[in-house]
Design an enzyme around this catalytic site. Structure first.
Site, PDB file in Angstrom:
ATOM      1  N   SER A  65       0.831  -1.207   0.000  1.00 25.01           N
ATOM      2  CA  SER A  65       0.000   0.000   0.000  1.00 25.01           C
ATOM      3  C   SER A  65       0.861   1.250   0.000  1.00 25.01           C
ATOM      4  CB  SER A  65      -0.924  -0.001   1.227  1.00 25.01           C
ATOM      5  OG  SER A  65      -1.816  -1.087   1.204  1.00 25.01           O
ATOM      6  N   ALA A 159      -4.812  -0.639  -2.488  1.00 30.19           N
ATOM      7  CA  ALA A 159      -4.101  -0.106  -1.329  1.00 30.19           C
ATOM      8  C   ALA A 159      -5.086   0.047  -0.173  1.00 30.19           C
ATOM      9  CB  ALA A 159      -3.488   1.254  -1.664  1.00 30.19           C
ATOM     10  N   LYS A 160      -4.660  -0.371   1.003  1.00 33.00           N
ATOM     11  CA  LYS A 160      -5.499  -0.186   2.199  1.00 33.00           C
ATOM     12  C   LYS A 160      -5.141   1.185   2.765  1.00 33.00           C
ATOM     13  CE  LYS A 160      -7.023  -2.690   6.360  1.00 33.00           C
ATOM     14  NZ  LYS A 160      -8.410  -2.972   5.940  1.00 33.00           N
ATOM     15  N   ALA A 161      -5.747   2.196   2.174  1.00 34.23           N
ATOM     16  CA  ALA A 161      -5.424   3.589   2.490  1.00 34.23           C
ATOM     17  C   ALA A 161      -6.540   4.243   3.295  1.00 34.23           C
ATOM     18  CB  ALA A 161      -5.192   4.377   1.197  1.00 34.23           C
ATOM     19  N   TYR A 165     -11.326   4.972   2.939  1.00 37.96           N
ATOM     20  CA  TYR A 165     -12.365   4.662   3.913  1.00 37.96           C
ATOM     21  C   TYR A 165     -13.330   5.819   4.159  1.00 37.96           C
ATOM     22  CZ  TYR A 165     -10.563   0.046   4.693  1.00 37.96           C
ATOM     23  OH  TYR A 165     -10.209  -1.270   4.508  1.00 37.96           O
TER      24      TYR A 165
END
Length: 308
Positions: A65, A159-161, A165
């Site tokens: 990420s 990507a876990k950005a 969220y």
């Protein structure tokens, strides 16, 4: 937050600090532009002691990420893995939720983030089942959101950005405002994508259908567990496009995620799914998954990382 957590320690840039001291400047880049990437992991109490489930895989994704967002993490993957282990030990946890975060810190306020430092923090806290204890057996009520998931080539959904969220928050708040526990986002083409923080599965005629990576989903590590477990149990899985209406005629539905684990869905848009409770295939997947995470089954995949 659980008051017990506020007495613990947080790892920041190589050292442990008291929970109340883990602060950032209000003019930090991340506050204004959401420039962060993160992971969520669970540490489980097992017969062999505390274990962070799929720790190395989570940290690899954290670095993936960061790479996508051109953030150079000032520590190696092994150093972050070791720091996660130390965070559990220092805080004396037998089980916990672990949250590493990499973010752009305080330096300048322009959109260009390259001059801002890249900071790393790791916290651990007491956190029960994300969608509730009762949900594991009885399932949850969900609604299809009016908010779509991200379109391709707008923001990187692999990507876990933190910024991604914001979309999840809109889905979640709308769902709760409408009386649901969770929401389901559709992709830009109107096909099923995922929940606000969970991957989703449709079961019809003993086959599991789940959206492909191209449907703007996060490639979940629990999703990977589900696919491997389904193969173990000889349950066929099809990854592809899922029309919204397929949700309504499913025999079973369930969510997966590190926080949600394996959670059945009993209604969608107030339409009862199957018998309105956890179905047999969901239960098989769920039971096998819990056997793995609780250390009750031989770890043939190397998923456990025991804290020694």
């Amino acid at each position: 937050m659980d008051p017990r957590d506020e007495k613990g320690k947080i790892w920041k840039n190589g050292q442990f600090i008291d929970w109340p001291d883990a602060t950032i400047h209000v003019m930090s880049h991340v506050v204004h532009y959401g420039s962060s990437v993160f992971e969520g992991m669970r540490c489980y109490k097992t017969p062999k002691g505390p274990s962070i489930f799929r720790l190395a895989d989570h940290i690899r994704r954290l670095f993936d990420s960061a790479k996508i967002y051109r953030m150079t993490i000032p520590f190696s993957q092994q150093e972050i893995i070791d720091a996660c282990r130390q965070t559990i030990k220092v805080n004396g946890f037998e089980s916990a939720y672990v949250r590493p975060v990499v973010y752009r810190g305080y330096h300048s306020l322009g959109v260009d983030p390259t001059k801002c430092p890249v900071d790393v923090v790791i916290g651990a806290l007491n956190w029960g089942r994300y969608l509730g204890e009762e949900a594991i057996n009885k399932g949850v009520d969900v609604g299809v959101s009016s908010w779509n998931r991200l379109a391709p080539n707008t923001m990187p959904f692999m990507a876990k950005a933190g910024s991604n969220y914001m979309n999840s928050q809109l889905i979640k708040m709308e769902a709760m405002g409408d009386g649901f526990t969770e929401g389901i986002g559709l992709d830009v083409f109107g096909y099923v994508s995922e929940g606000s923080g969970e991957n989703i599965y449709v079961i019809r005629d003993d086959v599991i259908y789940t959206p492909a990576i191209s449907a703007c989903i996060l490639p979940g590590l629990t999703r990977d567990c589900v696919l491997k477990i389904a193969k173990e149990l000889n349950i066929p899985v099809v990854e592809g496009q899922i029309p919204r209406e397929m949700l309504y005629i499913a025999d079973e539905l369930f969510f997966s995620g590190t926080a949600a684990e394996i959670t059945p869905i009993r209604t969608v848009d107030r339409i009862t799914i199957g018998e309105g409770k956890r179905g047999p295939i969901t239960e098989k997947i769920q039971q096998r998954y819990f056997q793995y995470i609780n250390g009750e089954r031989e770890d043939i995949y190397g998923w456990h990382d025991f804290i020694k």
